[in-house]
Scaffold this active site. Structure first.
Site, PDB file in Angstrom:
ATOM      1  N   GLU A   1      12.280  16.272 -18.324  1.00  0.00           N
ATOM      2  CA  GLU A   1      11.741  14.972 -18.854  1.00  0.00           C
ATOM      3  C   GLU A   1      12.823  13.716 -18.897  1.00  0.00           C
ATOM      4  O   GLU A   1      12.232  12.507 -18.360  1.00  0.00           O
ATOM      5  CB  GLU A   1      11.234  15.053 -20.372  1.00  0.00           C
ATOM      6  CG  GLU A   1      10.069  16.044 -20.755  1.00  0.00           C
ATOM      7  CD  GLU A   1       9.704  16.406 -21.984  1.00  0.00           C
ATOM      8  OE1 GLU A   1       8.480  16.274 -22.395  1.00  0.00           O
ATOM      9  OE2 GLU A   1      10.567  16.696 -22.674  1.00  0.00           O
TER      10      GLU A   1
ATOM     11  N   GLU B   1       8.208  25.092 -22.031  1.00  0.00           N
ATOM     12  CA  GLU B   1       7.883  25.114 -23.468  1.00  0.00           C
ATOM     13  C   GLU B   1       6.654  25.866 -23.877  1.00  0.00           C
ATOM     14  O   GLU B   1       6.770  26.468 -25.004  1.00  0.00           O
ATOM     15  CB  GLU B   1       7.564  23.535 -23.903  1.00  0.00           C
ATOM     16  CG  GLU B   1       8.717  22.716 -23.905  1.00  0.00           C
ATOM     17  CD  GLU B   1       9.078  22.115 -22.613  1.00  0.00           C
ATOM     18  OE1 GLU B   1       9.799  20.996 -22.449  1.00  0.00           O
ATOM     19  OE2 GLU B   1       8.699  22.692 -21.500  1.00  0.00           O
TER      20      GLU B   1
END
Length: 695
Positions: free
Chosen positions: A102, A122
């Protein structure tokens, strides 16, 4: 925790938080201040972000998820990168995962070493990429690739990332030098089209179709898991909502998942998997004992287990002698191994180069003498103590003094096998789970004679062949099968009392298990349970018949004997507890609360006895064994975690109830440790071997 330096007109921000440079609170603060510093410095014309040591930042600090949030948030810090008028370059090496990816997606440019990996794992801890990952990745790759990566959590190497547009260039050599060189080449270039928030998703017009396709896929592939479903919803929002609205959707879904019981359980499983590698035993532990070098190995037995074990070793680059006494069995074993590896290549799971090398490493043989110089032998014949002792005695005389001798036994005492040799310190159990080439659990067993060096070696081999290894003390059934014993026995008793296989299986499948106990039995083969029960009775000087109801005062079920005598061995014969369309087929045709309690509470009680006796050191050892040995759903954390969520006092009360009703089943005798833990309200973090003596 962020090293700041200036090289000419380029500021380098080096995240320094070993071992994986996770974005802990201190790192976020340091990065935020360093970004401000670089922006304010008029001499700085470009910024490079990288990681110090072996990797680019590999994600958020998961340990902070259960703590009150501290500002600044990842998104708040990263947005400064995109808003600056100075080009920001992410120079990636090692792994760039989760929050690390990210961060890179907020940079204007991304370059990576060829060996670097990127991804969003995740989903494996029950959440989604919550710092704009679900909104930014699709703007580079399109929906299909983004949904695949985010719902699966898979990592991709730099060449594939370049193909998808995730990175702009690959480099070799020093990461800082490469980052500075690239940053200089993009100074003073316009940045508006480099900001992902300004881009649209290229296949947005197909959003409904692609989302429906992936929703159907994840519901089938990840049955019962919440996170993959919400990942699909969040990624779809990148194409159907404006960027800021998509971020709000991502945030809502992330908060829902973080507060869910599933995410907490999956995070527990994540840390437990790492905890079991920190093993200990009398005389040594993972820090004090060093593994021996293992180059050549041997597997005795070319049946289902032997061939599966051989595949694991071959894929890891070990030379493997496959020994069989029968030429036809040996040829069939070699054919099976080749078929498994070729199938794995077709599915893209095994690189062709690995498969080609494996073919040269396999050495089929019918001569024990060929095993004289190997470093490790794994015996994988059927469960017969006399046969195993005979094999180990022969190996002891033939193999070099340093060779480790291991048994794939699923239940027999390693001490009794080891006494057939003069090297008890080099004898251990390596219990693989079927199919061995697929199931990730490896139960390593030490006897009273096994040395810490031997334990360290088999744990190291397990790691190298891609297994999750758990070290346990030898006893009847060890950890996994001993604890599953009451589960299986109660399932048989429930049939004797009027339940059907379908009813029992459906209760466990509704809980989250991929298959109930009877479908699992059909898959493994009902002859295995029959032979284990027969061997156990023989070891106690008893011969069982189909009418036997007790063994040494213990209530037993001989249903497996009946099934065996009638040739109903499961899928292999086309009929078992269910009927199948053909031998080897897969299509099974066919009071719930009591079924669930009797299956689960009986094995949970046994789990506390296993802790009580020091067979397993921690509840994490037990839970990881169930997750990777019996496909227990990660979103329930494991049987011991499950017991903690229900409440030990309730568990104990129900165990007492069943003990009163079934006094001839010793697995219902309440665990002394369970009683004391429930009475003293001991938190799960303090359950471990020796807890009982401290209460």
């Amino acid at each position: 925790m962020v090293d700041y330096s200036v090289h000419g007109q380029v500021a380098v921000l080096e995240v320094n938080n070993p071992p994986v440079n996770a974005f802990s609170h201190n790192v976020r603060v340091g990065l935020d201040r360093s970004i401000d510093k670089a922006i304010k410095d008029t001499n700085v014309k470009a910024i490079v972000i990288c990681g110090k040591g072996r990797t680019f930042p590999a994600g958020a600090d998961i340990r902070e998820f259960d703590q009150p949030h501290k500002e600044p948030s990842l998104t708040l810090v990263f947005e400064k990168l995109e808003k600056t008028t100075k080009p920001v370059v992410a120079a990636i090496h090692g792994t760039c995962l989760g929050g690390g990816l990210e961060c890179a997606l907020f940079c204007h440019y991304r370059i990576a070493q060829k060996t670097a990996r990127v991804g969003f794992p995740e989903v494996q801890i029950g959440i989604l990429p919550g710092a704009a990952g679900t909104q930014r990745l699709p703007r580079l790759t399109g929906l299909h690739v983004a949904m695949d990566m985010i719902t699966s959590g898979r990592h991709i190497f730099a060449p594939e990332a370049l193909k998808y547009g995730i990175i702009d260039e690959m480099f070799t050599g020093d990461v800082i030098n490469a980052g500075i060189k690239f940053a200089k080449s993009v100074m003073n270039k316009p940045l508006e089209d480099r900001c992902l928030m300004n881009k649209t998703v290229k296949d947005a017009d197909q959003a409904d179709q692609i989302a429906d396709e992936f929703m159907s896929l994840v519901k089938r592939k990840y049955k019962g898991f919440e996170a993959p479903i919400d990942c699909v919803k969040a990624v779809k929002a990148s194409a159907t909502l404006p960027y800021r609205e998509g971020l709000k959707m991502e945030s809502r879904l992330m908060q829902k998942l973080l507060l869910s019981g599933q995410s907490a359980a999956q995070r527990y499983a994540f840390f437990s998997e790492r905890a079991v590698s920190r093993w200990k035993m009398p005389g040594g532990n993972f820090q004090t004992a060093k593994p021996l070098p293992i180059k050549s190995t041997a597997v005795i037995g070319a049946g289902t287990m032997g061939t599966g074990i051989a595949v694991c070793l071959l894929n890891a680059g070990y030379q493997v002698y496959l020994l069989e006494q029968n030429q036809k069995f040996l040829e069939n074993g070699v054919k099976t191994i080749r078929g498994i590896i070729e199938g794995s290549v077709r599915l893209g799971k095994t690189p062709m180069a690995v498969a080609q090398k494996a073919a040269t490493l396999l050495k089929p043989t019918m001569k024990y003498e060929d095993l004289a110089d190997v470093d490790l032998v794994i015996e994988a014949v059927y469960e017969n103590l006399s046969l195993k002792r005979e094999i180990f005695s022969k190996l002891d005389k033939l193999c070099k003094p340093t060779t480790l001798l291991c048994s794939n036994t699923s239940s027999l005492d390693i001490d009794r096998i080891g006494t057939a040799t003069k090297r008890g310190d080099k004898v251990a159990g390596m219990h693989f789970f079927a199919p061995a080439y697929y199931m990730r659990l490896l139960e390593n067993i030490y006897s009273t004679q096994t040395s810490p060096t031997t334990a360290a070696t088999i744990m190291d081999v397990g790691r190298k062949i891609g297994k999750v290894s758990v070290l346990v003390k030898s006893c009847q059934g060890f950890l996994a099968n001993r604890m599953r014993g009451p589960f299986a026995v109660e399932a048989y008793f429930l049939l004797e009392e009027g339940s059907t296989p379908q009813e029992v299986d459906s209760v466990m499948e509704n809980l989250g298990m991929p298959m109930g106990p009877f479908k699992t039995g059909d898959l493994s083969g009902l002859d295995i349970g029959y032979k284990i029960q027969t061997e156990l009775a023989k070891s106690k000087g008893v011969e069982l018949s189909v009418d036997s109801k007790f063994l040494m005062g213990e209530r037993i079920s001989t249903l497996t004997r009946t099934m065996y005598d009638n040739g109903r061995l499961g899928r292999k014969t086309g009929k078992g507890w269910y009927r199948y369309e053909k031998p080897g087929g897969k299509l099974a045709t066919p009071d719930e609360e009591e079924i669930l309690e009797r299956l689960m509470y009986s094995c949970i009680n046994e789990g506390f006895k296993i802790l009580e006796e020091g067979v397993a050191a921690t509840p994490e050892d037990i839970d990881i064994s169930w997750i990777y040995g019996f496909s227990w759903p990660k979103y329930l954390g494991g049987p011991m975690y499950y017991a903690n969520r229900i409440g030990l006092d309730k568990i104990y009360q129900r165990i007492c109830y069943y003990h009163e009703n079934f006094p001839y089943s010793s697995h219902w005798i309440p665990s002394r440790l369970l009683l004391k833990l429930s009475e003293n309200k001991v938190p799960m973090s303090q359950w471990c071997s020796g807890t009982d003596s401290k209460l």
